[in-house]
Scaffold this motif. Structure first.
Motif, PDB file in Angstrom:
ATOM      1  N   VAL A   1       5.891  70.569  32.540  1.00  0.00           N
ATOM      2  CA  VAL A   1       6.730  69.501  31.991  1.00  0.00           C
ATOM      3  C   VAL A   1       7.390  68.735  33.130  1.00  0.00           C
ATOM      4  CG1 VAL A   1       8.746  68.997  30.560  1.00  0.00           C
ATOM      5  CG2 VAL A   1       7.109  70.746  29.845  1.00  0.00           C
ATOM      6  N   SER A   2       7.872  69.448  34.111  1.00  0.00           N
ATOM      7  CA  SER A   2       8.499  68.822  35.264  1.00  0.00           C
ATOM      8  C   SER A   2       7.493  68.007  36.072  1.00  0.00           C
ATOM      9  CB  SER A   2       9.143  69.896  36.138  1.00  0.00           C
ATOM     10  OG  SER A   2       9.765  69.320  37.247  1.00  0.00           O
ATOM     11  N   ILE A   3       6.272  68.482  36.195  1.00  0.00           N
ATOM     12  CA  ILE A   3       5.241  67.782  36.962  1.00  0.00           C
ATOM     13  C   ILE A   3       4.872  66.458  36.287  1.00  0.00           C
ATOM     14  CG2 ILE A   3       2.795  67.882  37.625  1.00  0.00           C
ATOM     15  CD1 ILE A   3       3.268  70.851  38.300  1.00  0.00           C
ATOM     16  N   VAL A   4       4.704  66.460  34.970  1.00  0.00           N
ATOM     17  CA  VAL A   4       4.361  65.223  34.267  1.00  0.00           C
ATOM     18  C   VAL A   4       5.504  64.209  34.382  1.00  0.00           C
ATOM     19  CG1 VAL A   4       3.892  64.213  31.994  1.00  0.00           C
ATOM     20  CG2 VAL A   4       2.716  66.298  32.696  1.00  0.00           C
ATOM     21  N   GLY A   5       6.729  64.670  34.181  1.00  0.00           N
ATOM     22  CA  GLY A   5       7.879  63.771  34.330  1.00  0.00           C
ATOM     23  C   GLY A   5       7.983  63.231  35.735  1.00  0.00           C
ATOM     24  N   SER A   6       7.748  64.072  36.703  1.00  0.00           N
ATOM     25  CA  SER A   6       7.803  63.660  38.099  1.00  0.00           C
ATOM     26  C   SER A   6       6.732  62.620  38.402  1.00  0.00           C
ATOM     27  CB  SER A   6       7.627  64.878  39.001  1.00  0.00           C
ATOM     28  OG  SER A   6       7.651  64.514  40.346  1.00  0.00           O
ATOM     29  N   PHE A   7       5.529  62.832  37.895  1.00  0.00           N
ATOM     30  CA  PHE A   7       4.450  61.870  38.120  1.00  0.00           C
ATOM     31  C   PHE A   7       4.822  60.500  37.576  1.00  0.00           C
ATOM     32  CE2 PHE A   7       0.831  59.623  36.263  1.00  0.00           C
ATOM     33  CZ  PHE A   7       0.135  59.315  37.413  1.00  0.00           C
ATOM     34  N   LEU A   8       5.293  60.461  36.350  1.00  0.00           N
ATOM     35  CA  LEU A   8       5.611  59.174  35.728  1.00  0.00           C
ATOM     36  C   LEU A   8       6.760  58.467  36.445  1.00  0.00           C
ATOM     37  CD1 LEU A   8       5.219  60.175  31.985  1.00  0.00           C
ATOM     38  CD2 LEU A   8       3.645  58.809  33.385  1.00  0.00           C
ATOM     39  N   LEU A   9       7.830  59.201  36.730  1.00  0.00           N
ATOM     40  CA  LEU A   9       8.980  58.583  37.392  1.00  0.00           C
ATOM     41  C   LEU A   9       8.657  58.157  38.822  1.00  0.00           C
ATOM     42  CD1 LEU A   9      11.876  60.843  36.100  1.00  0.00           C
ATOM     43  CD2 LEU A   9      11.415  58.476  35.460  1.00  0.00           C
ATOM     44  N   ASN A  10       7.987  59.010  39.573  1.00  0.00           N
ATOM     45  CA  ASN A  10       7.669  58.674  40.962  1.00  0.00           C
ATOM     46  C   ASN A  10       6.672  57.534  41.061  1.00  0.00           C
ATOM     47  OD1 ASN A  10       9.196  60.250  42.844  1.00  0.00           O
ATOM     48  ND2 ASN A  10       8.193  62.035  41.992  1.00  0.00           N
ATOM     49  N   SER A  11       5.682  57.505  40.185  1.00  0.00           N
ATOM     50  CA  SER A  11       4.706  56.416  40.280  1.00  0.00           C
ATOM     51  C   SER A  11       5.364  55.082  39.958  1.00  0.00           C
ATOM     52  CB  SER A  11       3.507  56.670  39.373  1.00  0.00           C
ATOM     53  OG  SER A  11       3.893  56.690  38.023  1.00  0.00           O
TER      54      SER A  11
ATOM     55  N   ILE B   1       8.893  54.285  39.749  1.00  0.00           N
ATOM     56  CA  ILE B   1      10.132  53.943  40.450  1.00  0.00           C
ATOM     57  C   ILE B   1       9.993  54.062  41.963  1.00  0.00           C
ATOM     58  CG2 ILE B   1      12.551  54.578  40.752  1.00  0.00           C
ATOM     59  CD1 ILE B   1      12.517  55.418  37.775  1.00  0.00           C
ATOM     60  N   THR B   2       9.549  55.212  42.439  1.00  0.00           N
ATOM     61  CA  THR B   2       9.512  55.442  43.883  1.00  0.00           C
ATOM     62  C   THR B   2       8.381  54.682  44.557  1.00  0.00           C
ATOM     63  OG1 THR B   2      10.423  57.635  43.529  1.00  0.00           O
ATOM     64  CG2 THR B   2       9.448  57.213  45.670  1.00  0.00           C
ATOM     65  N   CYS B   3       7.173  54.824  44.044  1.00  0.00           N
ATOM     66  CA  CYS B   3       6.015  54.200  44.695  1.00  0.00           C
ATOM     67  C   CYS B   3       5.721  52.812  44.170  1.00  0.00           C
ATOM     68  CB  CYS B   3       4.790  55.093  44.518  1.00  0.00           C
ATOM     69  SG  CYS B   3       4.974  56.684  45.329  1.00  0.00           S
ATOM     70  N   ARG B   4       6.373  52.414  43.094  1.00  0.00           N
ATOM     71  CA  ARG B   4       6.197  51.095  42.488  1.00  0.00           C
ATOM     72  C   ARG B   4       4.736  50.779  42.207  1.00  0.00           C
ATOM     73  NH1 ARG B   4      10.722  50.329  45.783  1.00  0.00           N
ATOM     74  NH2 ARG B   4      12.490  49.489  44.645  1.00  0.00           N
ATOM     75  N   THR B   5       4.047  51.770  41.653  1.00  0.00           N
ATOM     76  CA  THR B   5       2.661  51.584  41.248  1.00  0.00           C
ATOM     77  C   THR B   5       2.549  51.900  39.771  1.00  0.00           C
ATOM     78  OG1 THR B   5       2.067  53.869  41.757  1.00  0.00           O
ATOM     79  CG2 THR B   5       1.744  52.244  43.495  1.00  0.00           C
ATOM     80  N   ARG B   6       1.506  51.398  39.175  1.00  0.00           N
ATOM     81  CA  ARG B   6       1.236  51.726  37.783  1.00  0.00           C
ATOM     82  C   ARG B   6       0.600  53.100  37.732  1.00  0.00           C
ATOM     83  NH1 ARG B   6      -2.777  48.057  35.595  1.00  0.00           N
ATOM     84  NH2 ARG B   6      -3.707  49.935  34.807  1.00  0.00           N
ATOM     85  N   PRO B   7       1.042  53.985  36.826  1.00  0.00           N
ATOM     86  CA  PRO B   7       0.387  55.289  36.728  1.00  0.00           C
ATOM     87  C   PRO B   7      -1.083  55.128  36.350  1.00  0.00           C
ATOM     88  CG  PRO B   7       2.402  55.246  35.417  1.00  0.00           C
ATOM     89  CD  PRO B   7       2.139  53.843  35.885  1.00  0.00           C
ATOM     90  N   THR B   8      -1.937  55.851  37.036  1.00  0.00           N
ATOM     91  CA  THR B   8      -3.365  55.827  36.740  1.00  0.00           C
ATOM     92  C   THR B   8      -3.844  57.239  36.478  1.00  0.00           C
ATOM     93  OG1 THR B   8      -3.996  56.106  39.052  1.00  0.00           O
ATOM     94  CG2 THR B   8      -3.717  53.830  38.273  1.00  0.00           C
ATOM     95  N   TRP B   9      -4.972  57.332  35.800  1.00  0.00           N
ATOM     96  CA  TRP B   9      -5.543  58.655  35.552  1.00  0.00           C
ATOM     97  C   TRP B   9      -5.957  59.319  36.855  1.00  0.00           C
ATOM     98  CZ3 TRP B   9      -4.625  61.280  31.478  1.00  0.00           C
ATOM     99  CH2 TRP B   9      -4.387  60.639  30.280  1.00  0.00           C
ATOM    100  N   ARG B  10      -6.470  58.535  37.782  1.00  0.00           N
ATOM    101  CA  ARG B  10      -6.881  59.090  39.076  1.00  0.00           C
ATOM    102  C   ARG B  10      -5.678  59.690  39.813  1.00  0.00           C
ATOM    103  NH1 ARG B  10      -9.965  55.776  43.821  1.00  0.00           N
ATOM    104  NH2 ARG B  10     -10.220  57.554  45.203  1.00  0.00           N
ATOM    105  N   GLY B  11      -4.573  58.943  39.820  1.00  0.00           N
ATOM    106  CA  GLY B  11      -3.353  59.456  40.438  1.00  0.00           C
ATOM    107  C   GLY B  11      -2.819  60.668  39.691  1.00  0.00           C
ATOM    108  N   PHE B  12      -2.924  60.637  38.359  1.00  0.00           N
ATOM    109  CA  PHE B  12      -2.455  61.763  37.544  1.00  0.00           C
ATOM    110  C   PHE B  12      -3.247  63.026  37.843  1.00  0.00           C
ATOM    111  CE2 PHE B  12      -2.334  64.233  33.551  1.00  0.00           C
ATOM    112  CZ  PHE B  12      -0.969  64.438  33.484  1.00  0.00           C
ATOM    113  N   LEU B  13      -4.546  62.886  38.104  1.00  0.00           N
ATOM    114  CA  LEU B  13      -5.374  64.052  38.427  1.00  0.00           C
ATOM    115  C   LEU B  13      -5.122  64.557  39.848  1.00  0.00           C
ATOM    116  CD1 LEU B  13      -8.734  63.010  36.760  1.00  0.00           C
ATOM    117  CD2 LEU B  13      -7.018  64.628  35.906  1.00  0.00           C
ATOM    118  N   ARG B  14      -4.833  63.647  40.776  1.00  0.00           N
ATOM    119  CA  ARG B  14      -4.543  64.065  42.159  1.00  0.00           C
ATOM    120  C   ARG B  14      -3.158  64.677  42.290  1.00  0.00           C
ATOM    121  NH1 ARG B  14      -6.568  58.800  44.308  1.00  0.00           N
ATOM    122  NH2 ARG B  14      -4.385  58.269  44.121  1.00  0.00           N
ATOM    123  N   TYR B  15      -2.228  64.188  41.493  1.00  0.00           N
ATOM    124  CA  TYR B  15      -0.835  64.604  41.631  1.00  0.00           C
ATOM    125  C   TYR B  15      -0.621  66.108  41.433  1.00  0.00           C
ATOM    126  CZ  TYR B  15       4.197  64.560  41.119  1.00  0.00           C
ATOM    127  OH  TYR B  15       5.521  64.810  41.271  1.00  0.00           O
TER     128      TYR B  15
END
Length: 144
Positions: A34-44, A46-60
């Motif tokens: 749960v923490s990892i999914v929340g972290s992925f969405l918030l970091n992509s 807010i922090t990295c200013r990128t749109r979340p992608t499936w590729r990034g979600f799989l690498r994260y």
């Protein structure tokens, strides 16, 4: 770094809620995804200013395996060896691992992305893409 503390708070809430009914390491294993999914969405976003992608979600998660393993090991050692309270130990373990987890997350988001030079043009792009891209003026580069 504030997002890491928010995610630690989410993890700790799940951990504390589950801990009375299941073993503490199992509560840790259930709180981490749960923490990892929340972290992925918030970091992509807010922090990295990128749109979340499936590729990034799989690498994260691959890049963040460090977080649950390292914090789980610290949680186990602190509880079993130093007899610290389980909830306090979970908080300490999460906070200690957060900076390294943040660096690994940035690596996951930025690896595989096209690099750009100072003009904002991808040097590996085909020639026709380079021709069609306007060269930014000095005032446009200053805003970056």
């Amino acid at each position: 770094m504030a997002i890491g503390f928010v995610n630690t708070a989410v993890y700790l809430s799940i951990y504390a809620a589950l801990n009375p009914w299941i073993p503490y390491l199992m509560a840790h294993v259930l709180g981490c995804p749960v923490s990892i999914v929340g972290s992925f969405l918030l970091n992509s976003c807010i922090t990295c200013r990128t749109r979340p992608t499936w590729r990034g979600f799989l690498r994260y998660p691959v890049s963040s395996v460090f977080n649950p393993v390292a914090s789980g090991a610290r949680l186990y050692v602190v509880v079993s060896r130093f007899e610290m309270g389980k909830n306090v130990a979970a908080l300490v373990a999460g906070v200690i691992v957060t900076p390294v987890s943040f660096l690994l997350a940035r690596w996951a988001f930025n690896s595989g992305r096209p690099t750009t030079n100072a003009t904002g043009i991808d040097p590996n792009a085909p020639a026709e893409a380079k021709r069609d891209t306007p060269t930014p003026g000095r005032h446009q580069l200053a805003g970056r």
